[in-house]
Design an enzyme around this catalytic site. Structure first.
Site, PDB file in Angstrom:
ATOM      1  N   ASN A 158      50.364  47.668  47.031  1.00 23.31           N
ATOM      2  CA  ASN A 158      50.989  46.343  47.048  1.00 23.31           C
ATOM      3  C   ASN A 158      52.450  46.359  46.623  1.00 23.31           C
ATOM      4  OD1 ASN A 158      49.190  47.050  44.745  1.00 23.31           O
ATOM      5  ND2 ASN A 158      50.301  45.393  43.747  1.00 23.31           N
ATOM      6  N   THR A 251      27.060  28.734  44.675  1.00 29.72           N
ATOM      7  CA  THR A 251      27.193  28.051  45.957  1.00 29.72           C
ATOM      8  C   THR A 251      28.364  28.633  46.746  1.00 29.72           C
ATOM      9  OG1 THR A 251      26.320  26.036  44.982  1.00 29.72           O
ATOM     10  CG2 THR A 251      27.538  25.789  47.040  1.00 29.72           C
ATOM     11  N   CYS A 342      51.205  40.116  40.043  1.00 37.33           N
ATOM     12  CA  CYS A 342      50.152  39.901  39.058  1.00 37.33           C
ATOM     13  C   CYS A 342      50.499  40.547  37.722  1.00 37.33           C
ATOM     14  CB  CYS A 342      48.852  40.481  39.576  1.00 37.33           C
ATOM     15  SG  CYS A 342      48.819  40.595  41.351  1.00 37.33           S
TER      16      CYS A 342
HETATM   17  C1  LIG Z   1      46.174  40.766  45.754  1.00 35.73           C
HETATM   18  C2  LIG Z   1      45.483  42.055  45.518  1.00 35.73           C
HETATM   19  C3  LIG Z   1      44.296  42.127  44.780  1.00 35.73           C
HETATM   20  C4  LIG Z   1      43.685  40.916  44.102  1.00 35.73           C
HETATM   21  O1  LIG Z   1      43.254  39.958  45.001  1.00 35.73           O
HETATM   22  P1  LIG Z   1      42.951  38.457  44.493  1.00 35.73           P
HETATM   23  O2  LIG Z   1      42.464  37.773  45.726  1.00 35.73           O
HETATM   24  O3  LIG Z   1      44.243  37.938  43.965  1.00 35.73           O
HETATM   25  O4  LIG Z   1      41.916  38.538  43.459  1.00 35.73           O
HETATM   26  C5  LIG Z   1      43.703  43.352  44.618  1.00 35.73           C
HETATM   27  N1  LIG Z   1      44.240  44.460  45.154  1.00 35.73           N
HETATM   28  C6  LIG Z   1      45.389  44.441  45.864  1.00 35.73           C
HETATM   29  C7  LIG Z   1      45.934  45.710  46.434  1.00 35.73           C
HETATM   30  C8  LIG Z   1      46.059  43.237  46.049  1.00 35.73           C
HETATM   31  O5  LIG Z   1      47.189  43.226  46.736  1.00 35.73           O
END
Ligand SMILES: *Cc1c(COP(=O)(O)O)cnc(C)c1O
Length: 399
Positions: A158, A251, A342
């Protein structure tokens, strides 16, 4: 020289598609009826519930088709993080083996559950990466033992866009399992960044588990899936009414699930066009940066190499504080990120950049630009009109 004069009308240029994509209007439209018209609980027996169940079943089939898998291998979740947690913790606790192999450059959604298992006594091997962020299959082979329960390697990074050799790893693991006459280790890949430009065929990738989310695919946030090959056993992490074949109670997020399936189908259908457009704009952007900005270097694989996501440009602006640059750029309407979205707020610098051997000084000077299907050369022209002046100003003040 002062900062560049702001234009009368600020153009909004969003270059953080690795953090979130806008929901495609086509996808939003398909989702809307499930908020009010067809709002029934998929477990209910009357027709509004049956209709919702039908929609979830159809979505499961559509997602399975894209992955080249069977519908009963798809477990819908609340996103990428839940999928990786279910795969990792679910597999580790379901078997009497205590060794896990992963890499130094995984997303926190993989590293954190593994860290927790490590604290509980599991042994973990973190595979190193080269300067481009790639793991070597030879290192993985050396790390394998009869105690290894799971190998988790992300499909694409990412932060710097590195694409890992997932199919090669998958094949190496198949051979190892055959030689040792065992079903272990299972192979999980976090594919949250992969769905727009890479193929997600689980047969060709030889993965046992694959995590995907909607919010990076022009679909909704808060929904994802875990592909779990038939025969792979794991402990559910969320217990309750037994939905999702018992693997994930609660759900179903019907609108989200329908949105995710539509997003995966649309990404598949548009993939060629996406790759052609985005890589052309990306190349244009990198050429312009090299031409107009001094003292920069590219982080990660070669810009147009096969092992780099086509929408990722990660650049070190030497001598510039990345967070300051992000805030200045935002004042001109330009949105981008440093490291992982994040991980903001952590001041240890990006673990991914450190793993690639980037100098300590430079980890705080690197910016990630991730382009999207609507990014145009006009957007890039706008960025390149203001970015060099801002960078120059910040470089001056850092000395
Ligand atoms: C965004 C991402 C996640 C987390 O996904 P969420 O839907 O935000 O929980 C995990 N791994 C990678 C490589 C990401 O880019």
């Amino acid at each position: 020289m002062p900062l560049p004069k702001k234009p009368k009308t600020i153009r909004r240029v969003y270059l953080d598609h690795a953090a979130a994509t806008p929901v495609d209007p086509k996808i939003k439209k398909v989702m809307l009826p499930f908020f009010d018209t067809t709002f029934g609980n998929p477990s209910a027996l009357y027709s509004a519930g049956v209709q919702a169940k039908k929609a979830v079943d159809a979505a499961r089939k559509d997602c399975a088709n894209i992955l080249h898998a069977q519908p009963d291998t798809i477990v819908f979740t609340s996103g990428g993080t839940e999928s990786t947690n279910l795969a990792i913790t679910g597999v580790a606790t379901a078997h009497k083996k205590n060794h896990i192999i992963t890499t130094d450059v995984e997303h926190a959604a993989v590293l954190e559950p593994i860290k927790k298992l490590e604290q509980a006594g599991y042994k973990v091997t973190y595979l190193p990466v080269d300067k481009a962020g790639r793991v070597r299959v030879a290192d993985l082979k050396k790390a394998l033992t009869k105690k290894t329960v799971l190998v988790s390697v992300m499909y694409a990074n990412n932060e710097i866009g590195t694409i890992q050799p997932i199919a090669d790893i998958g094949r190496a693991l198949l051979r190892w399992r055959k030689q040792h006459n065992t079903a272990f280790p299972y192979f999980h890949s976090d594919a949250c960044q992969a769905g727009l430009s890479l193929r997600l065929d689980v047969e060709k990738l030889h993965v046992d588990l694959l995590s995907i989310n909607g919010s990076k695919l022009y679909g909704p946030k808060g929904v994802g899936l875990l592909y779990k090959r038939r025969g792979v056993t794991l402990d559910p992490q969320i217990l309750g009414g037994g939905q999702e074949m018992g693997y994930r109670s609660g759900t179903e997020n019907v609108a989200g699930i329908v949105g995710l399936a539509t997003a995966m189908q649309l990404a598949h259908k548009e993939q060629k066009k996406y790759i052609k457009h985005v890589s052309s704009v990306r190349n244009y952007f990198w050429r312009a940066l090299q031409k107009h900005v001094q003292h920069i270097s590219l982080v990660g694989p070669d810009i147009a190499g096969d092992d780099r996501l086509i929408n990722n440009v990660n650049v070190t602006f030497h001598g510039v504080d990345a967070e300051a640059l992000i805030i200045y750029l935002d004042a001109y309407g330009i949105m981008c990120a440093s490291g992982a979205a994040c991980a903001t707020g952590h001041d240890t610098g990006s673990h991914v950049l450190r793993a690639c051997g980037v100098d300590n000084d430079d980890t705080a000077s690197s910016i990630r630009f991730t382009l999207g299907k609507h990014t145009t050369k006009k957007d890039i022209d706008y960025v390149v009109k203001y970015l060099p002046g801002i960078v120059q100003e910040l470089q001056k003040h850092s000395n």
